[in-house]
Enzyme design. Structure first.
Site, short mmCIF file in Angstrom:
data_model
loop_
_atom_site.label_atom_id
_atom_site.label_comp_id
_atom_site.label_asym_id
_atom_site.label_seq_id
_atom_site.Cartn_x
_atom_site.Cartn_y
_atom_site.Cartn_z
N GLU A 1 -2.34 -4.86 -0.52
CA GLU A 1 -2.56 -3.57 -1.18
C GLU A 1 -2.99 -3.71 -2.63
O GLU A 1 -3.60 -2.79 -3.19
CB GLU A 1 -1.29 -2.71 -1.10
CG GLU A 1 -1.56 -1.26 -1.44
CD GLU A 1 -0.35 -0.37 -1.30
OE1 GLU A 1 -0.41 0.79 -1.75
OE2 GLU A 1 0.67 -0.82 -0.74
N GLY B 1 5.29 -10.12 0.83
CA GLY B 1 5.06 -9.23 1.96
C GLY B 1 4.19 -9.87 3.02
O GLY B 1 4.00 -11.10 3.05
N ASP C 1 2.39 -4.66 -10.59
CA ASP C 1 2.45 -5.84 -11.46
C ASP C 1 1.20 -6.71 -11.38
O ASP C 1 0.60 -7.07 -12.40
CB ASP C 1 3.67 -6.69 -11.09
CG ASP C 1 4.98 -5.94 -11.13
OD1 ASP C 1 4.96 -4.70 -11.12
OD2 ASP C 1 6.04 -6.59 -11.16
N LEU D 1 -1.63 -2.75 8.05
CA LEU D 1 -1.12 -4.01 8.57
C LEU D 1 -2.26 -4.92 9.03
O LEU D 1 -2.20 -6.14 8.86
CB LEU D 1 -0.16 -3.74 9.73
CG LEU D 1 1.13 -2.99 9.35
CD1 LEU D 1 1.95 -2.67 10.60
CD2 LEU D 1 1.96 -3.81 8.38
N THR E 1 6.84 9.09 9.73
CA THR E 1 5.66 8.38 10.21
C THR E 1 4.68 9.30 10.94
O THR E 1 5.08 10.22 11.67
CB THR E 1 6.06 7.23 11.15
OG1 THR E 1 4.88 6.66 11.73
CG2 THR E 1 6.96 7.71 12.28
N ARG F 1 -5.65 11.25 6.98
CA ARG F 1 -4.60 11.66 6.05
C ARG F 1 -5.10 12.55 4.92
O ARG F 1 -4.40 13.48 4.51
CB ARG F 1 -3.94 10.40 5.45
CG ARG F 1 -3.11 9.64 6.46
CD ARG F 1 -2.73 8.28 5.92
NE ARG F 1 -1.83 7.58 6.84
CZ ARG F 1 -1.52 6.29 6.72
NH1 ARG F 1 -2.03 5.57 5.74
NH2 ARG F 1 -0.69 5.72 7.59
#
Length: 556
Positions: free
Chosen positions: A359, A12, A207, A376, A240, A272
Site C-alpha cells: 500500500e 505485512g 512512515d 491482497l 466487509t 467503492r
C-alpha cells in the site's frame, strides 16, 4: 551494526512476500517491522483475493474490470501483470497451506465482489487477509529470516543518491541503530491515520511514504484516497463488502433502497467510489453526522455462517446487532489510498537501491479507485516482484556502511524534542487537528476553497509541531516519542495529498470535486507527481500508459 544484502521494512503481506523471494534467491535477507508481523494491517483485509481461476473468466476480463474501476488512470502494463500473475499467487498460497474456503467438490469457493464482472474472489470466510498473513509468517519462520520486531524506521541512509540502509529506533530498548543493506524494500503500509474516520490500524501513519519523500523519491497519485462505503459510524470498524456481495441492500433512514437511483445497472454491486458518493449524498450532509442502513436480513443464513461468521460476531459484540436480523447503520470512512511511492513494474523507486511494494507503493495498478479483492492480489504479486528485483540488484551492488553518525544524529533530534518546553500543545493535539482538517476538506467530496484551507492549515500544523516538546523522556516503549515522529509523517503525507488534489482540476474515481464534477481526459489523463525541491513540495505530471483499454464513459 547489522548488515544484510536485502532489508525489507514492513511485516505485512507485501513485506513478508518480498522477504521470502529475496531469501529464495540466496540473499542474506532481514525484515524490520513496526509491530509484530502478525499484528500488521494486512490482517484487516476480509472479503477475498481476486484471481481469474474459473473457466468462464480470464485475465483480460479481470484487467478490464480493474481499469474501468480505476477510471482509466491505471498503468495498464501493471494491471496486466497483476491479473496475469494473480492465479499463480493464489495457488502458491494454497500450496503453502492457506485454508481457503472450498465448495463441496473441493474447488475454491469464490464470491463476486462489487465492480467485478465475474465471481473471482477466493476467500477464507471473512478473514482472508489474516489467513494469508499467518500462512506467510509460518514460511518466514521456516526460512529462518532475521526479523527486527517493534523497531521503527527513522531515516533512509542515502549516499550519492543511492539507498544503502536505514536508521531505526528499537522501541523495546529505546536505542537508535543502523542497519546496512545493499537494497531496501519499503512495505510499510498506508497513511490511513491522516483521517479521523478510518478503517486503518493505529500503525498506519505513512512512515515509509514520508521517509522516501524526504529522501528524494517521487510520490504518485496521492490525491486518490479510497473511502470504504460500509463502516460503523464513529468506530472506524469495517463491515466487509462481502456483505454486499452476498446480497445485502443499502437503505436510507426511512427504509427505502436507494442505490439503483445512482447506479441503475449495478446498484449495490458498484465499485467503492460510486457507492461511497451515493451514501454521502443520501445522508445529505457533506461533513455532518448520519448514516444509512445496511440490510443483510435477506442473506441465506447457511451462506452467512460460512462466509460472514466473524463479521456477524463482531457486530454483535460492538453494536449489539445481529446482522441477519436487523439493519446495521453504516457510512463511508477512509480505507486505503491508491497513490504512494512511485515505482516501476519491478518495485524500483526513483532512488537506486530503494524499492517499494504494497500500500505504500504506487505502480499505477489501481488508478483512481481500487477494486475490492485487489489489495491482497497486489501485495502478493508486486511483493514478490519487488523482492526479486531487490535481490538481483543487491547481488551486484557494492556494500556501503551506514555512518554511525546517522544514529547519533537521530538520537540528537530525539533529545532536542525532549528538551523543548512541554506546554498545552502536543503531537496528539496536532494530529487530531490534522484529522479534522482532512475530514472536513479532503473527504469523499472536495472543492478548491476547501483544499486551499486544508493546505494553509497543514502549514500551520507543521509550524506547531516544530515547537512542541515530548513529555516522556524514558527509553523503553516511549510512545510519546513515537507519536511525535508519526505526527510528522502524517503531516508530510497530508501535504502531498492536498497538493495533488489541488492540481487535479477534474473529478475521477475517488477524487470527486464538486467544483469540477466532470472527468477531463483531454487535460487529466495523467498521473500527479509530488517531490521535494529543497524544502518545498513540487507538483508535476506523467502520462498514463494505455495498452488495450481506451477510456470510455464509466457507467454502472
Amino acid at each position: 551494526m547489522p548488515e544484510h544484502d536485502v532489508l525489507i521494512v514492513g511485516g505485512g503481506i507485501a513485506g513478508m512476500r518480498s522477504a521470502m523471494e529475496a531469501h529464495r534467491q540466496g540473499l542474506n535477507t532481514a525484515l524490520l517491522s513496526k509491530t509484530h508481523p502478525l499484528r500488521s494491517h494486512s490482517c484487516t483485509a476480509q472479503a477475498g483475493i481476486n484471481a481469474a481461476l474459473k473457466p468462464d473468466d480470464s485475465a483480460d476480463s479481470f484487467a478490464a474490470d480493474t481499469v474501468k474501476a480505476g477510471d482509466y488512470l491505471n498503468e495498464q502494463p501493471a494491471v496486466e501483470i497483476l491479473c496475469r500473475e494473480a492465479s499463480e499467487a493464489v495457488l502458491e498460497m494454497d500450496a503453502m497451506g492457506a485454508p481457503f474456503s472450498r465448495q463441496a467438490d473441493g474447488r475454491f469457493d469464490v464470491r463476486k465482489l462489487p465492480g467485478a464482472s465475474h465471481a473471482r474472489a477466493v476467500f477464507a470466510g471473512d478473514i482472508t487477509g489474516q489467513t494469508i498473513l499467518h500462512t506467510l509468517y509460518e514460511q518466514l519462520l521456516m526460512a529462518g529470516i532475521v526479523t527486527y520486531d517493534e523497531a521503527v524506521i527513522q531515516a533512509l541512509a542515502i549516499t550519492d543518491g543511492t539507498c544503502h540502509g536505514v536508521i531505526a529506533y528499537d522501541l523495546r530498548e529505546g536505542r537508535f541503530f543502523n542497519i546496512g543493506a545493499r537494497a531496501v524494500v519499503l512495505a510499510t503500509g498506508g497513511l490511513g491515520r491522516v483521517y479521523r474516520r478510518t478503517t486503518a490500524s493505529l500503525s498506519c501513519t505513512g512512515d515509509g511514504i514520508s521517509l522516501a519523500y524526504q529522501a528524494g523519491a517521487q510520490l504518485m497519485d496521492m490525491e486518490m484516497v479510497q473511502f470504504h462505503p460500509t463502516v460503523l459510524p464513529g468506530k472506524g470498524v469495517l463491515v466487509t463488502e462481502a456483505v454486499l456481495a452476498e446480497g445485502a441492500v443499502l437503505r436510507s433512514a426511512d427504509g427505502t433502497a436507494f442505490m439503483a437511483r445512482y447506479a441503475p445497472a449495478a446498484a449495490e454491486m458498484s465499485p467503492r467510489d460510486v457507492t461511497a458518493r451515493a451514501i454521502e449524498l443520501e445522508i445529505g450532509a457533506r461533513n455532518g453526522d448520519g448514516s444509512v442502513l445496511l440490510d443483510a436480513t435477506g442473506i441465506d443464513p447457511a451462506r452467512a455462517s460460512k462466509g460472514l461468521k466473524h463479521t456477524r460476531e463482531l457486530l454483535l459484540a460492538l453494536q449489539g446487532l445481529d446482522l441477519l436480523k436487523e439493519p446495521v447503520p453504516v457510512r463511508p470512512a477512509m480505507h486505503r489510498q491508491m497513490g504512494g511511492i512511485r515505482t516501476d513494474l519491478e518495485g524500483s523507486t526513483t532512488l537506486p537501491g530503494l524499492y517499494a511494494a504494497g500500500e505504500c507503493a504506487c505502480a499505477g495498478v489501481h488508478g483512481a479507485n481500487r477494486l475490492g479483492g485487489n489489495t491482497l492480489t497486489e501485495a502478493l504479486v508486486f511483493g514478490r516482484r519487488a523482492g526479486s528485483a531487490a535481490a538481483r540488484y543487491a547481488a551486484t551492488a557494492p556494500a556501503k556502511p551506514v555512518p554511525e553518525a546517522l544514529a547519533a544524529d537521530a538520537q540528537k533530534l530525539a533529545t532536542e524534542s525532549f528538551d523543548r518546553t512541554v506546554g498545552e500543545d502536543s503531537p496528539s493535539a496536532i494530529r487530531s487537528d490534522l484529522q479534522e482538517t482532512m475530514e472536513r476538506h479532503v473527504g469523499v467530496h472536495r472543492d478548491a476553497a476547501g483544499l486551499q484551507n486544508a493546505q494553509e492549515n497543514i502549514q500551520s500544523l507543521n509550524e506547531r509541531l516544530s515547537r512542541v516538546g515530548v513529555p516522556n523522556t524514558g527509553a523503553v516503549f516511549n510512545t510519546s516519542l513515537l507519536g511525535y515522529y508519526e505526527a510528522g509523517h502524517l503531516l508530510r503525507c497530508a501535504e502531498a495529498v492536498v497538493l495533488s488534489a489541488r492540481e487535479r482540476t477534474e473529478s475521477r474515481g475517488a477524487h470527486a470535486r464538486t467544483d469540477r464534477p466532470d472527468r477531463d481526459d483531454k487535460r487529466w489523463l495523467k498521473h500527479t507527481l509530488v517531490s521535494l525541491d529543497g524544502e518545498r513540495p513540487r507538483a508535476d505530471t506523467a502520462d498514463v500508459t494505455i495498452t488495450k483499454w481506451a477510456p470510455e464513459p464509466r457507467v454502472y
